[in-house]
Scaffold this motif. Structure first.
Motif, PDB file in Angstrom:
ATOM      1  N   LEU A  40     -10.949  24.163 -66.722  1.00 55.80           N
ATOM      2  CA  LEU A  40     -10.416  23.561 -67.936  1.00 55.80           C
ATOM      3  C   LEU A  40     -11.472  22.708 -68.635  1.00 55.80           C
ATOM      4  CD1 LEU A  40      -7.787  24.338 -66.328  1.00 55.80           C
ATOM      5  CD2 LEU A  40      -6.691  22.414 -67.467  1.00 55.80           C
ATOM      6  N   GLU A  41     -12.321  22.055 -67.855  1.00 59.25           N
ATOM      7  CA  GLU A  41     -13.346  21.179 -68.418  1.00 59.25           C
ATOM      8  C   GLU A  41     -14.536  21.966 -68.971  1.00 59.25           C
ATOM      9  OE1 GLU A  41     -12.756  17.167 -65.719  1.00 59.25           O
ATOM     10  OE2 GLU A  41     -13.984  18.803 -64.934  1.00 59.25           O
ATOM     11  N   GLY A  42     -14.697  23.215 -68.524  1.00 62.40           N
ATOM     12  CA  GLY A  42     -15.851  24.020 -68.918  1.00 62.40           C
ATOM     13  C   GLY A  42     -16.787  24.165 -67.740  1.00 62.40           C
ATOM     14  N   TYR A  43     -17.075  25.410 -67.363  1.00 60.27           N
ATOM     15  CA  TYR A  43     -17.784  25.642 -66.102  1.00 60.27           C
ATOM     16  C   TYR A  43     -18.907  26.654 -66.324  1.00 60.27           C
ATOM     17  CZ  TYR A  43     -18.381  26.706 -61.108  1.00 60.27           C
ATOM     18  OH  TYR A  43     -18.884  26.875 -59.841  1.00 60.27           O
ATOM     19  N   ARG A  44     -20.133  26.271 -65.933  1.00 65.38           N
ATOM     20  CA  ARG A  44     -21.305  27.152 -66.001  1.00 65.38           C
ATOM     21  C   ARG A  44     -21.457  27.819 -67.366  1.00 65.38           C
ATOM     22  NH1 ARG A  44     -22.450  30.182 -60.213  1.00 65.38           N
ATOM     23  NH2 ARG A  44     -22.665  28.270 -59.006  1.00 65.38           N
ATOM     24  N   GLY A  45     -21.450  26.997 -68.385  1.00 66.56           N
ATOM     25  CA  GLY A  45     -21.673  27.503 -69.721  1.00 66.56           C
ATOM     26  C   GLY A  45     -20.446  28.025 -70.426  1.00 66.56           C
ATOM     27  N   GLN A  46     -19.326  28.146 -69.705  1.00 67.91           N
ATOM     28  CA  GLN A  46     -18.090  28.607 -70.326  1.00 67.91           C
ATOM     29  C   GLN A  46     -17.397  27.438 -71.023  1.00 67.91           C
ATOM     30  OE1 GLN A  46     -17.061  31.887 -70.292  1.00 67.91           O
ATOM     31  NE2 GLN A  46     -19.069  32.249 -69.349  1.00 67.91           N
ATOM     32  N   SER A  47     -16.850  27.716 -72.199  1.00 67.76           N
ATOM     33  CA  SER A  47     -16.160  26.660 -72.940  1.00 67.76           C
ATOM     34  C   SER A  47     -14.895  26.233 -72.205  1.00 67.76           C
ATOM     35  CB  SER A  47     -15.796  27.159 -74.338  1.00 67.76           C
ATOM     36  OG  SER A  47     -16.964  27.464 -75.064  1.00 67.76           O
ATOM     37  N   GLY A  48     -14.610  24.962 -72.263  1.00 64.26           N
ATOM     38  CA  GLY A  48     -13.387  24.453 -71.677  1.00 64.26           C
ATOM     39  C   GLY A  48     -12.279  24.367 -72.720  1.00 64.26           C
ATOM     40  N   VAL A  49     -11.244  23.640 -72.385  1.00 66.99           N
ATOM     41  CA  VAL A  49     -10.127  23.452 -73.302  1.00 66.99           C
ATOM     42  C   VAL A  49      -9.920  21.962 -73.513  1.00 66.99           C
ATOM     43  CG1 VAL A  49      -9.052  25.585 -72.489  1.00 66.99           C
ATOM     44  CG2 VAL A  49      -8.349  23.399 -71.490  1.00 66.99           C
ATOM     45  N   ASP A  50      -9.170  21.634 -74.526  1.00 58.69           N
ATOM     46  CA  ASP A  50      -8.863  20.231 -74.814  1.00 58.69           C
ATOM     47  C   ASP A  50      -7.752  19.785 -73.851  1.00 58.69           C
ATOM     48  OD1 ASP A  50      -7.770  17.827 -75.890  1.00 58.69           O
ATOM     49  OD2 ASP A  50      -8.675  18.314 -77.823  1.00 58.69           O
ATOM     50  N   ILE A  51      -8.147  19.062 -72.825  1.00 60.82           N
ATOM     51  CA  ILE A  51      -7.188  18.671 -71.790  1.00 60.82           C
ATOM     52  C   ILE A  51      -6.127  17.728 -72.358  1.00 60.82           C
ATOM     53  CG2 ILE A  51      -6.953  17.394 -69.617  1.00 60.82           C
ATOM     54  CD1 ILE A  51      -9.633  18.621 -68.768  1.00 60.82           C
ATOM     55  N   GLY A  52      -6.507  16.887 -73.306  1.00 65.87           N
ATOM     56  CA  GLY A  52      -5.535  16.011 -73.938  1.00 65.87           C
ATOM     57  C   GLY A  52      -4.458  16.803 -74.668  1.00 65.87           C
ATOM     58  N   GLN A  53      -4.853  17.882 -75.342  1.00 66.68           N
ATOM     59  CA  GLN A  53      -3.882  18.738 -76.030  1.00 66.68           C
ATOM     60  C   GLN A  53      -2.964  19.437 -75.021  1.00 66.68           C
ATOM     61  OE1 GLN A  53      -3.962  17.871 -79.480  1.00 66.68           O
ATOM     62  NE2 GLN A  53      -3.931  20.069 -79.891  1.00 66.68           N
ATOM     63  N   PHE A  54      -3.548  19.842 -73.893  1.00 68.82           N
ATOM     64  CA  PHE A  54      -2.742  20.487 -72.848  1.00 68.82           C
ATOM     65  C   PHE A  54      -1.721  19.503 -72.295  1.00 68.82           C
ATOM     66  CE2 PHE A  54      -2.834  22.762 -68.485  1.00 68.82           C
ATOM     67  CZ  PHE A  54      -1.775  23.580 -68.872  1.00 68.82           C
ATOM     68  N   ALA A  55      -2.146  18.258 -72.095  1.00 65.37           N
ATOM     69  CA  ALA A  55      -1.213  17.226 -71.619  1.00 65.37           C
ATOM     70  C   ALA A  55      -0.099  17.009 -72.642  1.00 65.37           C
ATOM     71  CB  ALA A  55      -1.957  15.920 -71.360  1.00 65.37           C
ATOM     72  N   ASP A  56      -0.455  17.024 -73.929  1.00 64.32           N
ATOM     73  CA  ASP A  56       0.571  16.854 -74.972  1.00 64.32           C
ATOM     74  C   ASP A  56       1.585  17.993 -74.929  1.00 64.32           C
ATOM     75  OD1 ASP A  56      -0.617  14.526 -75.855  1.00 64.32           O
ATOM     76  OD2 ASP A  56      -1.791  15.515 -77.423  1.00 64.32           O
ATOM     77  N   LEU A  57       1.115  19.216 -74.681  1.00 65.24           N
ATOM     78  CA  LEU A  57       2.029  20.360 -74.586  1.00 65.24           C
ATOM     79  C   LEU A  57       2.971  20.185 -73.401  1.00 65.24           C
ATOM     80  CD1 LEU A  57       3.004  23.146 -75.441  1.00 65.24           C
ATOM     81  CD2 LEU A  57       1.090  24.139 -74.156  1.00 65.24           C
ATOM     82  N   LEU A  58       2.443  19.685 -72.298  1.00 64.71           N
ATOM     83  CA  LEU A  58       3.274  19.443 -71.112  1.00 64.71           C
ATOM     84  C   LEU A  58       4.365  18.416 -71.418  1.00 64.71           C
ATOM     85  CD1 LEU A  58       3.417  20.307 -68.121  1.00 64.71           C
ATOM     86  CD2 LEU A  58       1.948  18.367 -67.575  1.00 64.71           C
TER      87      LEU A  58
END
Length: 684
Positions: free
Chosen positions: A626-644
């Motif tokens: 979710l944070e972004g791993y080995r050059g891969q883009s992550g996601v906005d964790i705050g937005q994911f928390a808002d969806l939850l």
């Protein structure tokens, strides 16, 4: 419900008192006499003039006014005795130790109902029936042994099982635990564990015991337990509990992924975490955790392990470090060399500190002083010291007792020689100390205490979404059609893909033209769409859509096809499940096929605040993705928390939602798009 007649009675009657201490009425009276009840004591026995030196009444009708009655007579006789006591003698509290009530069948249930009705009619309180009684600072109203010497700084303990209470007391007393009160609630006809917790909460003062232990075999009112446990935690109490009897299968895979994962045990875990309760699974673990809660807490997570026996120190170190605590190696320094020079040759001061089987009390004192003053790497100390039976260890334990009281850093004693050093251990406990005998059991308990959940505040914000309520009212119970489920999410403010449904080929082509290419198609009907080949991706032409439609409609159980824009991103999951009595459980984790393969899911009890949502997400093993791993883009964790939080708010506003699955949610940057939506209603 609780009253002073139960807590601090000025008079007690034992109905069914006996001269035979092997009988419940005999042992009960013996305990009241032995532990010096300070008020007026009466007994009822139709065959005796005197019972254990107390003048006996032939029946309850012969009694004067009395505040508390403890009944140890056959169940069939209890109702009439309570009637006379409540109506004629002003009795306001009853402890019924007698069995033969609801636990014995329908007739017993009827007796229990009559008993409760009588007590309630007279605004009394009832403990039991089918319990062993109560131990309070005022009296020892139990028919069992042992009866611990009470200490106002000790532990409040409530148990749904009398036998388990006895065994927990024995396990705790062997460790030197002190108790402030003990309640056993038996069948909990009126007062159960939740009501005892409520009493502790509502009567709490700065002088109240700060450690509470619970043994539950059922949770009658989860919300009451949550409310008062959370309140006590926020007042500074620590709570540990066993919840037994949670083996019911939660497998409902035919309905939804969330239903398959939900179960009463998952609900108990979520409830305990939200309340800040440490969950234990056995008597020894419960009493070991309790002992640690009575001792000062560590300021950090680094420990010195001090021992004269290498093996136990290694096992403890392995346990602590696997659980996230540190046993740091001390850097080379003058202090380290100075300490080593005061120990016997061959001793190790690397941490664990091993001062050999021949180590002395003086050497232990030197080690403790160095850890206290010279080693900033240390937040607490564990001392493992037993005996091979060669020399007495009393001098060592006496020094340890002094250091535990004088040192700023906590010292935890692990004294394993329960045979060779039994007498010395007893002296150590008589001096007011606690004892742990198994280093690994101690280590696991310390990890539970240091990682104890913090209570989540109840920060729900009541609101009423009129549009949402209207949609819910218009829908039948059962799983909603996909487009209705989509409409429900949109009414709750949750963005969707705007999927289109087609049950004919031309309709599918028209939908594709509206959406644009590339697009995805999936079946409506089968739950595990991937398993049946019910998902087609990256369709780029009308020909592919037509052929794909025909292929999908041929799959058994398919009633229509959903078309949606083709998205790429990380597959996530949010679910909700109503668990009777507890409310909604909220699930979050990796989605798609990874949900079943990895089972990387966290669960909370609704309502879920944003802070709690962020905590749940932070505990996922997939967090690096979710944070972004080995050059891969992550996601906005705050937005994911808002969806939850939005999903949690949705099920609060629409409690008729029995199950909800958003799986997968395609996440990319700030965009979170539920692709597969399953919502079931059950308003019965």
């Amino acid at each position: 419900m609780f009253n002073q007649a139960l807590i601090r009675p000025q008079s007690i009657v034992v109905v069914g008192a006996s001269n035979n201490p092997a009988k419940p009425g005999g042992h009960l009276l013996q305990n009241l006499l032995q532990y010096s009840f300070g008020g007026k004591l009466y007994v009822v026995n139709p065959k005796e003039d005197s019972v254990q030196g107390v003048a006996a009444c032939r029946s309850v009708a012969d009694l004067p006014s009395v505040e508390l009655a403890i009944l140890a007579i056959p169940a069939a006789a209890c109702v009439q005795a309570v009637r006379v006591l409540a109506e004629e003698k002003g009795t306001k509290a009853f402890i019924v130790v007698s069995a033969g009530f609801a636990e014995s069948g329908d007739m017993g249930q009827q007796l229990e109902n009559e008993l409760l009705k009588l007590v309630d009619q007279h605004q009394g309180c009832l403990i039991g029936p089918n319990c062993i009684g109560v131990i309070s600072p005022a009296y020892a109203g139990v028919f069992t042994s042992p009866v611990p010497a009470l200490d106002p700084r000790g532990i409040d303990f409530v148990s749904g099982s009398g036998a388990t209470a006895v065994f927990c007391l024995e396990a705790g007393m062997k460790k030197g635990l002190r108790f402030a009160s003990v309640f056993t609630v038996g069948n909990s006809a009126q007062i159960g564990v939740e009501e005892v917790l409520q009493h502790w909460d509502e009567s709490f003062t700065a002088e109240s015991p700060k450690v509470k232990l619970l043994y539950l075999e059922g949770i009658r009112d989860p919300q009451k337990l949550l409310k008062h446990a959370r309140s006590l935690r926020l007042k500074g109490c620590r709570i540990a509990a066993i919840k037994a009897g949670t083996g019911e299968s939660g497998s409902r895979a035919a309905l939804s992924h969330t239903g398959a994962m939900a179960s009463p045990d998952v609900a108990v875990d979520a409830l305990f975490r939200k309340a800040g309760i440490i969950r234990c699974y056995g008597r020894d673990e419960l009493t070991t955790v309790a002992g640690l809660l009575l001792l000062p807490a560590m300021a950090g997570n680094k420990l010195a392990v001090i021992t004269h026996a290498g093996g136990p120190a290694v096992m403890l170190t392995d346990c602590l470090e696997k659980g996230g605590l540190q046993v740091p190696r001390f850097p080379d320094s003058a202090q380290k060399e100075g300490l080593k020079s005061q120990l016997y040759p061959g001793s190790s001061v690397e941490n664990p500190i091993d001062f050999l089987a021949t180590g002395t009390a003086q050497q232990l004192g030197t080690i403790i002083d160095c850890c206290e003053h010279d080693f900033p790497e240390v937040d607490a100390m564990v001392v493992i010291f037993g005996s091979p039976g060669l020399v007495p260890v009393s001098e060592v334990y006496q020094l340890l007792s002094v250091k535990m009281k004088s040192c700023r850093k906590p010292i935890y004693p692990v004294l394993p020689s329960v045979v060779n050093a039994n007498e010395a251990i007893r002296e150590f406990m008589d001096a007011g100390n606690l004892v742990f005998t198994d280093e690994v059991a101690f280590g696991h308990a310390l990890l539970k205490v240091t990682n104890a959940p913090q209570p989540m505040p109840d920060d729900r914000q009541p609101s009423k979404n009129v549009q949402l309520q209207q949609i819910i009212a218009s829908l039948p119970d059962g799983f909603l059609p996909p487009l209705e489920a989509q409409r429900l999410l949109e009414a709750a403010g949750i963005a969707t893909l705007g999927q289109l449904q087609a049950d004919g080929e031309q309709q599918a082509l028209d939908a594709a033209a509206r959406i644009g290419f590339p697009l995805a198609m999936k079946v409506v009907g089968p739950l595990h769409k991937s398993d049946v080949g019910g998902v087609l991706l990256n369709l780029r032409s009308a020909e592919q859509v037509a052929a794909g439609f025909r292929r999908l409609m041929a799959i058994a159980g398919t009633s229509a096809v959903l078309l949606s824009p083709m998205l790429n991103g990380l597959e996530l999951y949010i679910g909700a499940k109503y668990e009777k009595g507890f409310g909604h459980l909220i699930f979050v984790g990796l989605g798609g096929v990874w949900l079943e393969i990895m089972k990387d899911v966290q669960v909370a009890l609704a309502p879920v605040s944003r802070t709690e949502a962020l905590q749940l997400i932070s505990k996922l093993k997939a967090l690096p993705l979710l944070e972004g791993y080995r050059g891969q883009s992550g996601v906005d964790i705050g937005q994911f928390a808002d969806l939850l939080v939005q999903v949690s708010r949705l099920v609060e506003e629409a409690p008729g939602i029995s199950e909800l699955d958003l799986n997968p949610i395609i996440a990319e940057g700030k965009r979170f798009s539920p692709v597969d939506i399953r919502i079931a209603l059950n308003r019965k």
